[in-house]
Design a protein around this motif. Sequence first.
Motif, mmCIF file in Angstrom:
data_model
loop_
_atom_site.group_PDB
_atom_site.id
_atom_site.type_symbol
_atom_site.label_atom_id
_atom_site.label_comp_id
_atom_site.label_asym_id
_atom_site.label_seq_id
_atom_site.Cartn_x
_atom_site.Cartn_y
_atom_site.Cartn_z
ATOM 1 N N ASP A 103 0.827 -1.200 0.000
ATOM 2 C CA ASP A 103 0.000 0.000 0.000
ATOM 3 C C ASP A 103 0.864 1.254 0.000
ATOM 4 O OD1 ASP A 103 0.893 -0.619 2.589
ATOM 5 O OD2 ASP A 103 -0.718 0.532 3.521
ATOM 6 N N GLY A 104 2.045 1.161 0.590
ATOM 7 C CA GLY A 104 2.965 2.297 0.570
ATOM 8 C C GLY A 104 3.450 2.617 -0.828
ATOM 9 N N VAL A 105 3.678 1.591 -1.638
ATOM 10 C CA VAL A 105 4.093 1.794 -3.022
ATOM 11 C C VAL A 105 2.969 2.451 -3.815
ATOM 12 C CG1 VAL A 105 4.918 0.670 -5.123
ATOM 13 C CG2 VAL A 105 5.674 -0.165 -2.897
ATOM 14 N N ASP A 106 1.723 2.054 -3.533
ATOM 15 C CA ASP A 106 0.573 2.684 -4.183
ATOM 16 C C ASP A 106 0.501 4.172 -3.831
ATOM 17 O OD1 ASP A 106 -0.157 0.266 -5.300
ATOM 18 O OD2 ASP A 106 -1.597 -0.213 -3.710
ATOM 19 N N LYS A 107 0.851 4.512 -2.600
ATOM 20 C CA LYS A 107 0.841 5.921 -2.191
ATOM 21 C C LYS A 107 1.917 6.705 -2.929
ATOM 22 C CE LYS A 107 -1.164 4.978 2.343
ATOM 23 N NZ LYS A 107 -0.910 4.819 3.792
ATOM 24 N N ILE A 108 3.052 6.055 -3.197
ATOM 25 C CA ILE A 108 4.089 6.710 -3.994
ATOM 26 C C ILE A 108 3.535 7.056 -5.366
ATOM 27 C CG2 ILE A 108 6.273 6.318 -5.202
ATOM 28 C CD1 ILE A 108 7.246 4.781 -2.774
ATOM 29 N N GLN A 109 2.846 6.111 -6.000
ATOM 30 C CA GLN A 109 2.268 6.376 -7.316
ATOM 31 C C GLN A 109 1.258 7.510 -7.254
ATOM 32 O OE1 GLN A 109 3.095 4.824 -10.488
ATOM 33 N NE2 GLN A 109 2.105 6.806 -10.875
ATOM 34 N N GLY A 110 0.472 7.557 -6.189
ATOM 35 C CA GLY A 110 -0.492 8.631 -6.038
ATOM 36 C C GLY A 110 0.172 9.993 -5.970
ATOM 37 N N LEU A 111 1.287 10.073 -5.273
ATOM 38 C CA LEU A 111 2.027 11.335 -5.179
ATOM 39 C C LEU A 111 2.635 11.719 -6.517
ATOM 40 C CD1 LEU A 111 3.706 10.671 -1.731
ATOM 41 C CD2 LEU A 111 2.041 12.476 -2.201
ATOM 42 N N VAL A 118 11.618 -1.878 -2.174
ATOM 43 C CA VAL A 118 12.517 -0.943 -2.844
ATOM 44 C C VAL A 118 12.437 -1.127 -4.351
ATOM 45 C CG1 VAL A 118 14.907 -0.207 -3.158
ATOM 46 C CG2 VAL A 118 14.088 -0.805 -0.880
ATOM 47 N N PHE A 119 12.473 -2.363 -4.806
ATOM 48 C CA PHE A 119 12.410 -2.614 -6.239
ATOM 49 C C PHE A 119 11.072 -2.172 -6.829
ATOM 50 C CE2 PHE A 119 16.005 -5.686 -5.623
ATOM 51 C CZ PHE A 119 16.854 -5.096 -6.548
ATOM 52 N N GLU A 120 9.989 -2.331 -6.076
ATOM 53 C CA GLU A 120 8.693 -1.870 -6.555
ATOM 54 C C GLU A 120 8.654 -0.344 -6.629
ATOM 55 O OE1 GLU A 120 5.990 -3.526 -7.808
ATOM 56 O OE2 GLU A 120 7.463 -5.163 -7.809
ATOM 57 N N ALA A 121 9.217 0.324 -5.626
ATOM 58 C CA ALA A 121 9.275 1.787 -5.631
ATOM 59 C C ALA A 121 10.118 2.294 -6.800
ATOM 60 C CB ALA A 121 9.837 2.294 -4.308
ATOM 61 N N LYS A 122 11.192 1.588 -7.082
ATOM 62 C CA LYS A 122 12.108 1.984 -8.154
ATOM 63 C C LYS A 122 11.436 1.913 -9.527
ATOM 64 C CE LYS A 122 16.640 0.670 -10.068
ATOM 65 N NZ LYS A 122 17.208 2.010 -10.124
ATOM 66 N N LYS A 123 10.438 1.036 -9.670
ATOM 67 C CA LYS A 123 9.695 0.946 -10.934
ATOM 68 C C LYS A 123 8.867 2.198 -11.194
ATOM 69 C CE LYS A 123 9.097 -4.105 -10.799
ATOM 70 N NZ LYS A 123 8.096 -5.203 -10.654
ATOM 71 N N LYS A 124 8.513 2.893 -10.124
ATOM 72 C CA LYS A 124 7.630 4.046 -10.252
ATOM 73 C C LYS A 124 8.360 5.308 -10.686
ATOM 74 C CE LYS A 124 4.170 1.619 -8.654
ATOM 75 N NZ LYS A 124 3.092 1.160 -9.568
ATOM 76 N N SER A 125 9.608 5.451 -10.223
ATOM 77 C CA SER A 125 10.342 6.694 -10.443
ATOM 78 C C SER A 125 11.792 6.466 -10.037
ATOM 79 C CB SER A 125 9.729 7.811 -9.585
ATOM 80 O OG SER A 125 10.481 8.998 -9.642
#
Length: 501
Positions: free
Chosen positions: A406-414, A444-451
């Motif tokens: 859910d934290g990764v989803d919040k990154i995408q929202g931002l 970390v790897f999921e977050a890195k996919k976003k930006s």
Amino acid sequence: MAADILTQIVEGRKADMETRGLDFGYEIPQERKRRVHPFIQEKGVVLEVKRASPSKGDIAPKLNASETALAYQEAGASAISVLTEENYFKGNLGDLISVCQSVDVAVLRKDFLVCPDEIDIAYKCGADAVLLIARILEKEVLARMLERVSSFGMTAFVELRLADDLQKLVEAKKLAGANVPAIVCGVNARDLKDFSIDLLTPLGFLEEIKAAMGQDCNVVFESGIRTAQASSFAGSLGFAGLLLGEAAARDTSKAASFVKAFVSGTETPNALAWKKIANSRKAKKPLVKICGLTNKEDAMAAADLGADLLGFVFCEASPRNASESVVREVRAALQDLSQAKKAAPLLVGVITDTTSQQAKAALSLARQGVLDFIQLHGERAANEFFADKENLSLAHYCAANLSGADGVDKIQGLLNLGEPRVLTDAKVGDKVGGTGTQVAEDLVFEAKKKSPLWLAGGLSADNVRDVIEKYSPELIDASSLLEAAPGKKDLEKLKKFFGEL
């Protein structure tokens, strides 16, 4: 998705042209039936007739091209972009013809054009500009295509993303000689090789394009904008235009809000701060932020060792709570560094809310230019900050505490709100930073996919080299594991940390 979807698209088009011809089976008008319209001479938005994309699949599969274009014109679009690539974007030359018959604004044929004769067809269909992607064209071919565009009085919309692309355009322009058309440059926030998004790529390239093509060259920010707030951010960066596809095509009723937000966007401290970040990313090593500073001595030691950002926590409950007076002392000392023509780090005020006296002090320092950035650490801080639209002009970025998907989803929202970067940090209980705990590898790897990755949490001299090799972060943020005690840095740990970099 293949590693290089761009190559697949181009090769597919070439194969289709071999079997179907340059007209792809459509009946092309013998003569052009509309005047040639200028393309992006004033600040404005190019809205796109777009049914699908390789990254998103179907976007608006039942879209009617002419009706959509008329809606865009009504919404205030300066120009309409029509995708005519069939295999991946589900557009066609029939769309281009119908749009050009319907609207009285500039129309761009957006496709992966590979030869000059395709420009003849675009002209007869009624297009006023054509997209030329520098990455897929040889210099000599690009020059011939510029000449052909010029012969019709059209505009060449040349997409650039790398320094090599810009150099190719400069050389092609020389080869074209006197036969150079009006040229508008575009920089795509989406990498056409893998369709990843980076909102700072256009900004980091803007000054180079202006230097090479002339300060009066109009440059368009392409792709990656999904909300009106993000459109406003793009409008604050100095671009003459914004090319917007998916977000408007999905819901044409929102098109006017995107146009208004971009056109009314003006340069802000937030835009200027991100320009500094965009122009500082060219070094091979990651940017380094040393956080949790509470005194001038530690801050200047970190600056001397090469820190790019210095972080000061404005939270009374934190053992690393900083004072306004210390930040002012550090700012004064850094001004002396600047006068000595040494690179001075940016100062960051970290807040966990916007209502406490400490947070209000940090926001005041940002408004005065004493702090270069506000770090909105945690969901509460971000929500409160964004609730007051006047805050958006302040230089800021968000930090997300991750403990699950859910934290990764919040990154995408931002990111959807136009936040160019989000700092990824670990979530440990109710703590909001300074935990000494690393973020789980899969997150970390999921977050890195976003930006491009900004990473905090559990970084020290013992692990920073491994972290960099594993994740290739753009920025690393270290705090508690470089301390002798909470709020007091250990100079030897600092030296060893920077030595590992």
